[in-house]
Write a protein that holds these residues in place. Structure first.
Motif, PDB file in Angstrom:
ATOM      1  N   THR A 227       0.828  -1.199   0.000  1.00  0.00           N
ATOM      2  CA  THR A 227       0.000   0.000   0.000  1.00  0.00           C
ATOM      3  C   THR A 227       0.866   1.256   0.000  1.00  0.00           C
ATOM      4  O   THR A 227       0.563   2.232  -0.689  1.00  0.00           O
ATOM      5  CB  THR A 227      -0.927   0.011   1.227  1.00  0.00           C
ATOM      6  OG1 THR A 227      -1.702  -1.187   1.208  1.00  0.00           O
ATOM      7  CG2 THR A 227      -1.870   1.197   1.197  1.00  0.00           C
TER       8      THR A 227
ATOM      9  N   ARG B 153       2.235   1.840  -3.430  1.00  0.00           N
ATOM     10  CA  ARG B 153       1.243   2.327  -4.379  1.00  0.00           C
ATOM     11  C   ARG B 153       1.246   3.853  -4.471  1.00  0.00           C
ATOM     12  O   ARG B 153       0.915   4.416  -5.505  1.00  0.00           O
ATOM     13  CB  ARG B 153      -0.142   1.831  -3.973  1.00  0.00           C
ATOM     14  CG  ARG B 153      -1.008   1.580  -5.150  1.00  0.00           C
ATOM     15  CD  ARG B 153      -2.310   0.919  -4.856  1.00  0.00           C
ATOM     16  NE  ARG B 153      -2.216  -0.153  -3.891  1.00  0.00           N
ATOM     17  CZ  ARG B 153      -3.141  -0.395  -2.955  1.00  0.00           C
ATOM     18  NH1 ARG B 153      -4.195   0.340  -2.857  1.00  0.00           N
ATOM     19  NH2 ARG B 153      -3.002  -1.397  -2.123  1.00  0.00           N
ATOM     20  N   GLU B 154       1.649   4.531  -3.389  1.00  0.00           N
ATOM     21  CA  GLU B 154       1.747   5.988  -3.414  1.00  0.00           C
ATOM     22  C   GLU B 154       2.862   6.452  -4.348  1.00  0.00           C
ATOM     23  O   GLU B 154       2.850   7.577  -4.825  1.00  0.00           O
ATOM     24  CB  GLU B 154       1.992   6.515  -2.005  1.00  0.00           C
ATOM     25  CG  GLU B 154       0.827   6.266  -1.064  1.00  0.00           C
ATOM     26  CD  GLU B 154       1.155   6.608   0.373  1.00  0.00           C
ATOM     27  OE1 GLU B 154       2.286   7.071   0.642  1.00  0.00           O
ATOM     28  OE2 GLU B 154       0.275   6.412   1.228  1.00  0.00           O
TER      29      GLU B 154
ATOM     30  N   ASN C 289       3.381   4.954  -7.167  1.00  0.00           N
ATOM     31  CA  ASN C 289       2.943   4.423  -8.455  1.00  0.00           C
ATOM     32  C   ASN C 289       3.579   3.070  -8.776  1.00  0.00           C
ATOM     33  O   ASN C 289       3.882   2.768  -9.923  1.00  0.00           O
ATOM     34  CB  ASN C 289       3.193   5.435  -9.575  1.00  0.00           C
ATOM     35  CG  ASN C 289       2.115   5.391 -10.621  1.00  0.00           C
ATOM     36  OD1 ASN C 289       1.015   4.910 -10.366  1.00  0.00           O
ATOM     37  ND2 ASN C 289       2.414   5.900 -11.790  1.00  0.00           N
ATOM     38  N   LYS C 290       3.784   2.255  -7.715  1.00  0.00           N
ATOM     39  CA  LYS C 290       4.322   0.904  -7.869  1.00  0.00           C
ATOM     40  C   LYS C 290       3.279  -0.086  -7.370  1.00  0.00           C
ATOM     41  O   LYS C 290       2.685   0.102  -6.310  1.00  0.00           O
ATOM     42  CB  LYS C 290       5.613   0.744  -7.070  1.00  0.00           C
ATOM     43  CG  LYS C 290       6.746   1.613  -7.555  1.00  0.00           C
ATOM     44  CD  LYS C 290       7.989   1.404  -6.728  1.00  0.00           C
ATOM     45  CE  LYS C 290       9.121   2.288  -7.196  1.00  0.00           C
ATOM     46  NZ  LYS C 290      10.320   2.113  -6.370  1.00  0.00           N
ATOM     47  N   TYR C 291       3.067  -1.157  -8.127  1.00  0.00           N
ATOM     48  CA  TYR C 291       2.068  -2.164  -7.799  1.00  0.00           C
ATOM     49  C   TYR C 291       2.752  -3.512  -7.656  1.00  0.00           C
ATOM     50  O   TYR C 291       3.664  -3.850  -8.408  1.00  0.00           O
ATOM     51  CB  TYR C 291       0.988  -2.212  -8.881  1.00  0.00           C
ATOM     52  CG  TYR C 291       0.181  -0.937  -8.940  1.00  0.00           C
ATOM     53  CD1 TYR C 291      -0.992  -0.819  -8.212  1.00  0.00           C
ATOM     54  CD2 TYR C 291       0.608   0.154  -9.686  1.00  0.00           C
ATOM     55  CE1 TYR C 291      -1.734   0.346  -8.243  1.00  0.00           C
ATOM     56  CE2 TYR C 291      -0.126   1.329  -9.714  1.00  0.00           C
ATOM     57  CZ  TYR C 291      -1.293   1.424  -8.997  1.00  0.00           C
ATOM     58  OH  TYR C 291      -2.015   2.572  -9.005  1.00  0.00           O
ATOM     59  N   THR C 292       2.286  -4.312  -6.696  1.00  0.00           N
ATOM     60  CA  THR C 292       2.937  -5.568  -6.344  1.00  0.00           C
ATOM     61  C   THR C 292       2.041  -6.747  -6.703  1.00  0.00           C
ATOM     62  O   THR C 292       0.845  -6.745  -6.395  1.00  0.00           O
ATOM     63  CB  THR C 292       3.237  -5.586  -4.834  1.00  0.00           C
ATOM     64  OG1 THR C 292       3.912  -4.387  -4.483  1.00  0.00           O
ATOM     65  CG2 THR C 292       4.125  -6.752  -4.472  1.00  0.00           C
TER      66      THR C 292
ATOM     67  N   LYS D  93       6.422  -0.652 -11.796  1.00  0.00           N
ATOM     68  CA  LYS D  93       6.257   0.800 -11.733  1.00  0.00           C
ATOM     69  C   LYS D  93       5.597   1.268 -13.020  1.00  0.00           C
ATOM     70  O   LYS D  93       6.035   0.923 -14.116  1.00  0.00           O
ATOM     71  CB  LYS D  93       7.614   1.480 -11.568  1.00  0.00           C
ATOM     72  CG  LYS D  93       7.510   2.979 -11.421  1.00  0.00           C
ATOM     73  CD  LYS D  93       8.850   3.614 -11.143  1.00  0.00           C
ATOM     74  CE  LYS D  93       8.686   5.098 -10.962  1.00  0.00           C
ATOM     75  NZ  LYS D  93       9.953   5.757 -10.662  1.00  0.00           N
TER      76      LYS D  93
ATOM     77  N   THR E  72      -2.923   4.540 -13.273  1.00  0.00           N
ATOM     78  CA  THR E  72      -3.249   3.682 -12.146  1.00  0.00           C
ATOM     79  C   THR E  72      -3.913   2.412 -12.640  1.00  0.00           C
ATOM     80  O   THR E  72      -4.381   2.337 -13.774  1.00  0.00           O
ATOM     81  CB  THR E  72      -4.226   4.375 -11.160  1.00  0.00           C
ATOM     82  OG1 THR E  72      -5.419   4.706 -11.864  1.00  0.00           O
ATOM     83  CG2 THR E  72      -3.625   5.643 -10.564  1.00  0.00           C
TER      84      THR E  72
ATOM     85  N   PHE F 123      -6.880  -1.924  -7.891  1.00  0.00           N
ATOM     86  CA  PHE F 123      -6.322  -1.572  -6.588  1.00  0.00           C
ATOM     87  C   PHE F 123      -7.039  -0.396  -5.936  1.00  0.00           C
ATOM     88  O   PHE F 123      -6.890  -0.186  -4.731  1.00  0.00           O
ATOM     89  CB  PHE F 123      -4.840  -1.227  -6.724  1.00  0.00           C
ATOM     90  CG  PHE F 123      -3.956  -2.423  -6.918  1.00  0.00           C
ATOM     91  CD1 PHE F 123      -3.491  -3.125  -5.832  1.00  0.00           C
ATOM     92  CD2 PHE F 123      -3.589  -2.829  -8.176  1.00  0.00           C
ATOM     93  CE1 PHE F 123      -2.672  -4.224  -5.998  1.00  0.00           C
ATOM     94  CE2 PHE F 123      -2.770  -3.914  -8.364  1.00  0.00           C
ATOM     95  CZ  PHE F 123      -2.308  -4.614  -7.265  1.00  0.00           C
ATOM     96  N   GLU F 124      -7.775   0.387  -6.691  1.00  0.00           N
ATOM     97  CA  GLU F 124      -8.417   1.574  -6.138  1.00  0.00           C
ATOM     98  C   GLU F 124      -9.526   1.191  -5.178  1.00  0.00           C
ATOM     99  O   GLU F 124     -10.321   0.300  -5.453  1.00  0.00           O
ATOM    100  CB  GLU F 124      -8.977   2.454  -7.260  1.00  0.00           C
ATOM    101  CG  GLU F 124      -7.915   2.972  -8.202  1.00  0.00           C
ATOM    102  CD  GLU F 124      -6.799   3.716  -7.514  1.00  0.00           C
ATOM    103  OE1 GLU F 124      -7.076   4.523  -6.608  1.00  0.00           O
ATOM    104  OE2 GLU F 124      -5.628   3.483  -7.878  1.00  0.00           O
TER     105      GLU F 124
END
Length: 94
Positions: free
Chosen positions: A17, A20-21, A23-26, A81, A87, A91-92
């Motif tokens: 989380t 995510r700030e 702009n990286k998603y796991t 990234k 986005t 995830f939102e």
């Protein structure tokens, strides 16, 4: 290998989380997938531009079950990234 087979599931932890700030998603990914395949799968499935992809193998942790030692499953993790301003809608709101 299909794009759906490469990305197994998103990882929704506290660390993910915070990433995510930036702009990286796991994601948890297939252990045989390469960085190029992971980038292409994210690009095709979510219609976003991928700037960078970092992968790592996460070893399983030692656990006990009814007094007997065991181990959780090992897996491969990818941190993707995205380009600025993009986005992933899944995830939102999570």
């Amino acid at each position: 290998m299909n794009y759906e087979d490469i990305l197994i599931q998103p990882i929704l932890s506290e660390e993910a989380t915070l990433l995510r700030e930036q702009n990286k998603y796991t994601f948890k990914v297939d252990p045989a997938a390469s960085k190029i395949q992971i980038k292409e799968a994210v690009r095709k499935l979510f219609n976003v531009n991928v700037v960078d992809c970092t992968t790592m193998n996460v070893r399983g942790k030692m656990k006990r079950l009814r007094g007997r030692p065991g181990r959780t499953s090992s897996y491969k993790k990818a941190i993707v990234k995205l380009a600025p301003g993009e986005t992933i809608k899944v995830f939102e709101g999570v």
